[in-house]
Design a protein around this motif. Structure first.
Motif, PDB file in Angstrom:
ATOM      1  N   UNK A 292     109.925 -44.480   7.453  1.00  0.00           N
ATOM      2  CA  UNK A 292     108.937 -43.404   7.311  1.00  0.00           C
ATOM      3  C   UNK A 292     108.997 -42.455   8.501  1.00  0.00           C
ATOM      4  N   UNK A 293     109.273 -41.188   8.206  1.00  0.00           N
ATOM      5  CA  UNK A 293     109.307 -40.182   9.271  1.00  0.00           C
ATOM      6  C   UNK A 293     107.936 -39.979   9.906  1.00  0.00           C
ATOM      7  N   UNK A 294     106.880 -40.291   9.140  1.00  0.00           N
ATOM      8  CA  UNK A 294     105.521 -40.100   9.654  1.00  0.00           C
ATOM      9  C   UNK A 294     105.170 -41.106  10.737  1.00  0.00           C
ATOM     10  N   UNK A 295     105.929 -42.194  10.823  1.00  0.00           N
ATOM     11  CA  UNK A 295     105.664 -43.222  11.825  1.00  0.00           C
ATOM     12  C   UNK A 295     106.680 -43.116  12.954  1.00  0.00           C
ATOM     13  N   UNK A 296     106.179 -43.068  14.163  1.00  0.00           N
ATOM     14  CA  UNK A 296     107.047 -43.063  15.333  1.00  0.00           C
ATOM     15  C   UNK A 296     106.742 -44.299  16.175  1.00  0.00           C
ATOM     16  N   UNK A 297     107.801 -44.985  16.595  1.00  0.00           N
ATOM     17  CA  UNK A 297     107.567 -46.137  17.456  1.00  0.00           C
ATOM     18  C   UNK A 297     107.102 -45.676  18.822  1.00  0.00           C
ATOM     19  N   UNK A 298     106.264 -46.481  19.438  1.00  0.00           N
ATOM     20  CA  UNK A 298     105.562 -46.061  20.644  1.00  0.00           C
ATOM     21  C   UNK A 298     106.516 -45.713  21.785  1.00  0.00           C
ATOM     22  N   UNK A 299     107.708 -46.309  21.839  1.00  0.00           N
ATOM     23  CA  UNK A 299     108.609 -46.006  22.949  1.00  0.00           C
ATOM     24  C   UNK A 299     109.263 -44.637  22.795  1.00  0.00           C
ATOM     25  N   UNK A 300     109.259 -44.064  21.572  1.00  0.00           N
ATOM     26  CA  UNK A 300     109.758 -42.697  21.402  1.00  0.00           C
ATOM     27  C   UNK A 300     108.696 -41.681  21.808  1.00  0.00           C
ATOM     28  N   UNK A 301     107.432 -42.074  21.733  1.00  0.00           N
ATOM     29  CA  UNK A 301     106.333 -41.213  22.152  1.00  0.00           C
ATOM     30  C   UNK A 301     106.063 -41.336  23.638  1.00  0.00           C
ATOM     31  N   UNK A 302     106.312 -42.530  24.159  1.00  0.00           N
ATOM     32  CA  UNK A 302     106.097 -42.785  25.582  1.00  0.00           C
ATOM     33  C   UNK A 302     107.242 -43.664  26.081  1.00  0.00           C
ATOM     34  N   UNK A 303     108.314 -43.067  26.590  1.00  0.00           N
ATOM     35  CA  UNK A 303     109.486 -43.840  27.027  1.00  0.00           C
ATOM     36  C   UNK A 303     109.180 -44.848  28.125  1.00  0.00           C
ATOM     37  N   UNK A 304     108.021 -44.721  28.755  1.00  0.00           N
ATOM     38  CA  UNK A 304     107.665 -45.656  29.819  1.00  0.00           C
ATOM     39  C   UNK A 304     107.151 -46.984  29.275  1.00  0.00           C
ATOM     40  N   UNK A 305     106.884 -47.048  27.981  1.00  0.00           N
ATOM     41  CA  UNK A 305     106.391 -48.300  27.405  1.00  0.00           C
ATOM     42  C   UNK A 305     107.464 -49.372  27.540  1.00  0.00           C
ATOM     43  N   UNK A 306     107.117 -50.561  28.047  1.00  0.00           N
ATOM     44  CA  UNK A 306     108.131 -51.591  28.295  1.00  0.00           C
ATOM     45  C   UNK A 306     108.665 -52.212  27.008  1.00  0.00           C
ATOM     46  N   UNK A 307     109.906 -51.921  26.701  1.00  0.00           N
ATOM     47  CA  UNK A 307     110.606 -52.493  25.547  1.00  0.00           C
ATOM     48  C   UNK A 307     111.942 -53.063  26.018  1.00  0.00           C
ATOM     49  N   UNK A 308     112.499 -53.984  25.257  1.00  0.00           N
ATOM     50  CA  UNK A 308     113.828 -54.468  25.583  1.00  0.00           C
ATOM     51  C   UNK A 308     114.873 -53.494  25.034  1.00  0.00           C
ATOM     52  N   UNK A 309     116.142 -53.827  25.200  1.00  0.00           N
ATOM     53  CA  UNK A 309     117.212 -52.917  24.802  1.00  0.00           C
ATOM     54  C   UNK A 309     117.280 -52.703  23.298  1.00  0.00           C
ATOM     55  N   UNK A 310     116.647 -53.592  22.528  1.00  0.00           N
ATOM     56  CA  UNK A 310     116.682 -53.479  21.078  1.00  0.00           C
ATOM     57  C   UNK A 310     115.407 -52.861  20.507  1.00  0.00           C
ATOM     58  N   UNK A 311     114.520 -52.406  21.388  1.00  0.00           N
ATOM     59  CA  UNK A 311     113.333 -51.699  20.934  1.00  0.00           C
ATOM     60  C   UNK A 311     112.144 -52.574  20.594  1.00  0.00           C
ATOM     61  N   UNK A 312     112.152 -53.823  21.035  1.00  0.00           N
ATOM     62  CA  UNK A 312     110.991 -54.701  20.818  1.00  0.00           C
ATOM     63  C   UNK A 312     110.076 -54.618  22.027  1.00  0.00           C
ATOM     64  N   UNK A 313     108.789 -54.471  21.780  1.00  0.00           N
ATOM     65  CA  UNK A 313     107.820 -54.444  22.870  1.00  0.00           C
ATOM     66  C   UNK A 313     107.852 -55.763  23.638  1.00  0.00           C
ATOM     67  N   UNK A 314     107.735 -55.668  24.937  1.00  0.00           N
ATOM     68  CA  UNK A 314     107.815 -56.868  25.769  1.00  0.00           C
ATOM     69  C   UNK A 314     106.488 -57.600  25.860  1.00  0.00           C
ATOM     70  N   UNK A 315     105.375 -56.899  25.592  1.00  0.00           N
ATOM     71  CA  UNK A 315     104.069 -57.546  25.705  1.00  0.00           C
ATOM     72  C   UNK A 315     103.188 -57.152  24.532  1.00  0.00           C
ATOM     73  N   UNK A 316     102.224 -57.995  24.247  1.00  0.00           N
ATOM     74  CA  UNK A 316     101.212 -57.684  23.238  1.00  0.00           C
ATOM     75  C   UNK A 316     100.265 -56.630  23.812  1.00  0.00           C
ATOM     76  N   UNK A 317     100.078 -55.495  23.133  1.00  0.00           N
ATOM     77  CA  UNK A 317      99.256 -54.420  23.683  1.00  0.00           C
ATOM     78  C   UNK A 317      97.757 -54.582  23.454  1.00  0.00           C
ATOM     79  N   UNK A 318      97.335 -55.666  22.805  1.00  0.00           N
ATOM     80  CA  UNK A 318      95.949 -55.781  22.379  1.00  0.00           C
ATOM     81  C   UNK A 318      95.022 -56.403  23.409  1.00  0.00           C
ATOM     82  N   UNK A 319      95.576 -56.939  24.493  1.00  0.00           N
ATOM     83  CA  UNK A 319      94.727 -57.532  25.518  1.00  0.00           C
ATOM     84  C   UNK A 319      94.578 -59.029  25.398  1.00  0.00           C
ATOM     85  N   UNK A 320      94.982 -59.601  24.268  1.00  0.00           N
ATOM     86  CA  UNK A 320      94.948 -61.046  24.089  1.00  0.00           C
ATOM     87  C   UNK A 320      95.992 -61.420  23.048  1.00  0.00           C
ATOM     88  N   UNK A 321      96.570 -62.593  23.203  1.00  0.00           N
ATOM     89  CA  UNK A 321      97.582 -63.047  22.255  1.00  0.00           C
ATOM     90  C   UNK A 321      96.934 -63.687  21.028  1.00  0.00           C
TER      91      UNK A 321
END
Length: 294
Positions: free
Chosen positions: A242-271
């Motif tokens: 979906x073109x309407x959806x952008x992954x967060x690392x394309x909107x904010x390159x500073x977001x910590x992701x691995x080389x394959x584009x997976x977020x390194x941490x849960x962003x919700x504050x708790x697992x």
């Protein structure tokens, strides 16, 4: 302070998502910070960890501030019990509730957690965000819903509701009837249904994918994760289309992701509970956070 308590406090740091967490443009996301006064070394704790802790201990500790009562006449409730969502018993759409009855303010932005399990993850968010957001948990295992309803009643929360529902069938009509905006949808560690012939039982099918994308407001977010790479890839492929959806690392390159584009941490504050169990066993969690464009 005994050694077991010290171990659990240190394990929060060892097993992720606490401390500095990612910041996303959604006001209900809060970060937690923990510290320990222990003089034990990390290597010593790692050696002793499995001798003193179980993953269920970590779940109870990380959700301890909910003060939930477990003395409920619910019988044995299995969190990971797999069900067949294609069976006739799950084919009836859930009844749309009177939103004015289930939420104090049904115009607040809504988060929907699809496959919410025990509901503790959603309760943790709801407790910290009164008068900010409403939270709706959809779960196909009815015993879990009944127990979650009792917990919510005991906690006197008025911004959270749980429904016994097959999300594949019921999601669209539920969110389209809701008076406020759909701000966030999460699908976290869904049942994997490993066998190829059972993939049609997975919660994320094309009708649900379309309903999520169509009903999210511009700026709304979608958070998916799994400890099973195949399942995570399946969800990623469907939403990446979906073109309407952008992954967060394309909107904010500073977001910590691995080389394959997976977020390194849960962003919700708790697992989530499954996340805690999986990371305790050494598994990797594969996460994606999308944001809908204007």
């Amino acid at each position: 302070m005994n050694w077991c308590v010290v171990s659990m406090r240190m394990s929060k740091q060892m097993f992720g998502s606490f401390g500095s967490v990612m910041l996303v443009p959604f006001s209900c996301f809060r970060s937690l910070s923990f510290s320990s006064n222990s003089h034990f070394t990390s290597s010593h704790l790692q050696q002793q960890q499995h001798q003193h802790l179980r993953s269920s201990d970590l779940v109870s500790f990380e959700y301890s501030d909910l003060n939930l009562s477990y003395n409920l006449d619910q019988g044995h409730v299995r969190i990971r019990q797999h069900v067949n969502p294609l069976s006739a018993s799950f084919s009836v759409p859930a009844q749309v509730p009177d939103w004015n009855m289930v939420f104090a303010d049904p115009t607040l932005p809504l988060m929907v957690d699809i496959g919410c399990g025990s509901g503790r993850f959603l309760m943790w968010l709801a407790k910290r965000n009164p008068k900010v957001s409403n939270y709706l948990g959809l779960e196909i295992r009815q015993k879990l819903v009944k127990r979650a309803e009792l917990w919510v009643k005991d906690m006197t929360l008025d911004n959270i509701h749980f429904l016994f529902a097959n999300a594949t069938i019921s999601f669209k009509q539920l969110v389209e009837s809701y008076p406020g905006p759909l701000r966030l949808v999460s699908i976290l560690c869904p049942d994997p249904h490993f066998k190829k012939r059972h993939h049609k039982r997975r919660v994320l099918q094309k009708p649900l994918v379309g309903a999520i994308v169509d009903n999210l407001i511009p700026g709304g977010q979608l958070f998916v994760q799994s400890d099973v790479l195949e399942v995570a890839l399946d969800m990623r492929i469907q939403f990446d289309e979906f073109d309407a959806l952008k992954h967060i690392d394309t909107l904010n390159p500073a977001m910590p992701c691995d080389d394959e584009g997976w977020l390194l941490r849960n962003p919700m504050g708790i697992r989530t509970e499954r996340e805690i169990h999986a990371e305790f066993e050494g598994a990797k969690i594969y996460r994606r956070l999308y944001q809908k464009q204007m």
